[in-house]
Motif scaffolding. Structure first.
Motif, mmCIF file in Angstrom:
data_model
loop_
_atom_site.group_PDB
_atom_site.id
_atom_site.type_symbol
_atom_site.label_atom_id
_atom_site.label_comp_id
_atom_site.label_asym_id
_atom_site.label_seq_id
_atom_site.Cartn_x
_atom_site.Cartn_y
_atom_site.Cartn_z
ATOM 1 N N UNK A 190 0.832 -1.202 0.000
ATOM 2 C CA UNK A 190 0.000 0.000 0.000
ATOM 3 C C UNK A 190 0.872 1.260 0.000
ATOM 4 N N UNK A 191 1.976 1.215 0.769
ATOM 5 C CA UNK A 191 2.870 2.378 0.787
ATOM 6 C C UNK A 191 3.489 2.633 -0.571
ATOM 7 N N UNK A 192 3.957 1.559 -1.226
ATOM 8 C CA UNK A 192 4.560 1.721 -2.548
ATOM 9 C C UNK A 192 3.538 2.219 -3.574
ATOM 10 N N UNK A 193 2.301 1.746 -3.475
ATOM 11 C CA UNK A 193 1.272 2.204 -4.420
ATOM 12 C C UNK A 193 1.007 3.696 -4.250
ATOM 13 N N UNK A 194 0.936 4.127 -2.982
ATOM 14 C CA UNK A 194 0.701 5.562 -2.743
ATOM 15 C C UNK A 194 1.893 6.381 -3.203
ATOM 16 N N UNK A 195 3.117 5.870 -2.987
ATOM 17 C CA UNK A 195 4.313 6.588 -3.454
ATOM 18 C C UNK A 195 4.326 6.704 -4.967
ATOM 19 N N UNK A 196 3.986 5.602 -5.660
ATOM 20 C CA UNK A 196 3.951 5.642 -7.125
ATOM 21 C C UNK A 196 2.898 6.627 -7.631
ATOM 22 N N UNK A 197 1.757 6.652 -6.961
ATOM 23 C CA UNK A 197 0.715 7.606 -7.359
ATOM 24 C C UNK A 197 1.206 9.039 -7.163
ATOM 25 N N UNK A 198 1.938 9.302 -6.082
ATOM 26 C CA UNK A 198 2.464 10.642 -5.863
ATOM 27 C C UNK A 198 3.473 11.032 -6.930
ATOM 28 N N UNK A 199 4.365 10.090 -7.305
ATOM 29 C CA UNK A 199 5.343 10.383 -8.363
ATOM 30 C C UNK A 199 4.644 10.652 -9.682
ATOM 31 N N UNK A 200 3.628 9.828 -9.963
ATOM 32 C CA UNK A 200 2.890 10.024 -11.215
ATOM 33 C C UNK A 200 2.202 11.383 -11.257
ATOM 34 N N UNK A 201 1.555 11.755 -10.157
ATOM 35 C CA UNK A 201 0.883 13.059 -10.108
ATOM 36 C C UNK A 201 1.879 14.197 -10.240
ATOM 37 N N UNK A 202 3.079 14.057 -9.635
ATOM 38 C CA UNK A 202 4.099 15.106 -9.752
ATOM 39 C C UNK A 202 4.561 15.249 -11.197
ATOM 40 N N UNK A 203 4.824 14.103 -11.850
ATOM 41 C CA UNK A 203 5.274 14.176 -13.242
ATOM 42 C C UNK A 203 4.218 14.790 -14.140
ATOM 43 N N UNK A 204 2.964 14.441 -13.913
ATOM 44 C CA UNK A 204 1.904 15.036 -14.717
ATOM 45 C C UNK A 204 1.794 16.539 -14.477
ATOM 46 N N UNK A 205 2.072 16.975 -13.226
ATOM 47 C CA UNK A 205 1.922 18.395 -12.905
ATOM 48 C C UNK A 205 3.043 19.233 -13.505
#
Length: 329
Positions: free
Chosen positions: A232-247
């Motif tokens: 769950x931690x890794x999934x949330x971290x990946x989602x944060x990285x993805x959102x940062x790259x999109x931003x």
């Protein structure tokens, strides 16, 4: 003429001198022999029960406390230890599933001072072997036979101890007091403790293996829970990285990348153990620092001024560690 009484007494004493001396010696010997039997010392923490040879036997309504007591030499005092006593015994018991066990039970008890006369008359000095331990064993077999060996290793042990203690306090020696003018118990039981339970070797090994497997199952459950949390931690971290790259995908410029490169180079230059000349790799990045003195980092080759990407420094500019003029970006 009649002799005075005093003279006659002297004459009589002369005639019976040997008998008088023998009587005096006899009395003295009797006193020497009788004194140890008449003076009784009762130690600390003990009570004495008097047995009268000519006046009714055991005195049940009174007892002697500590100190020096005087009695008739033909009577006798029996001493009882009235302090708290502790002793343990092994008892053979059977569990609810028919398994034979040995249970080590310790009991703390003391005699009842008010009823020590009745205790001496009805039971005697070996009251612990006659009264206490047999009743403890009887109650222990009664309660332990309701449980399995596994349950004796759990909280049921404390419950069994409490039940045995309750029975001992309520019924201990009660049958002996029927018809006696004694309103108290003979022995006061303070505590009952089950110290250990001995099972057959095979059964002990089986129980230990069972407990080990149960603990292994619990360990795997915790591992699964930990891995689930990690996923769950890794999934949330990946989602944060993805959102940062999109931003920031449409806002990254060459100037931003150059600024980040300068910041990284400066961070490396402030390291206390830096032994290498750090030179920016991109266009426009300056030479940040030089090592002190004439130190040269092993394995670092000189940089050709023509390949440094800048113009030659004016005359008088400080030289780099390799003896060449520094390049100005």
């Amino acid at each position: 003429m009649t002799e005075p009484p005093r003279v006659r007494f002297r004459q009589w004493r002369r005639r019976h001198a040997m008998g008088i001396y023998a009587l005096q010696l006899s009395v003295l010997a009797a006193l020497i022999v009788a004194v140890p039997f008449s003076l009784i010392e009762i130690p600390a923490g003990h009570v004495g029960v008097l047995w009268q040879r000519f006046f009714g036997g055991t005195v049940t309504d009174d007892s002697y406390s500590e100190g020096l007591r005087v009695i008739f030499p033909w009577d006798h005092i029996t001493l009882y230890d009235a302090r708290l006593q502790n002793s343990a015994r092994y008892y053979d018991t059977i569990s609810s599933n028919g398994l034979s066990m040995e249970v080590d039970i310790a009991v703390r008890f003391r005699i009842n001072r008010e009823a020590v006369g009745a205790l001496h008359k009805l039971v005697g000095p070996r009251y612990d072997e006659v009264l206490v331990y047999p009743e403890i064993g009887s109650y222990a077999r009664d309660y332990i036979s309701r449980y399995t060996p596994e349950q004796l290793y759990s909280a049921n042990r404390a419950f069994i101890q409490a039940q045995i203690l309750k029975r001992m306090r309520a019924d201990g020696g009660a049958s002996l007091l029927r018809g006696q003018d004694v309103g108290e118990k003979l022995v006061e039981v303070e505590d009952v403790l089950i110290r250990s339970v001995r099972l057959p070797t095979r059964v002990e090994d089986a129980i230990e293996r069972k407990v080990e497997q149960q603990q292994a199952v619990l360990e795997y459950d915790f591992r699964i829970a930990r891995e689930t949390k990690e996923a769950e931690r890794k999934r949330i971290e990946a989602m944060g990285v993805r959102d940062f790259q999109e931003a920031v995908a449409g806002q990254i410029t060459d100037e931003y990348l150059r600024l980040r490169g300068i910041e990284a180079t400066m961070a490396l230059s402030t390291a206390r153990n830096s032994k290498i000349i750090i030179v920016g790799g991109g266009e426009g990045l300056p030479v940040i620092f030089n090592p002190p003195g004439d130190m040269k980092a092993p394995g670092v080759l000189p940089v050709d001024p023509a390949q440094a990407g800048g113009e030659a420094a004016p005359e008088g500019a400080p030289a780099d560690p390799f003896g060449r003029p520094s390049r100005i970006p």
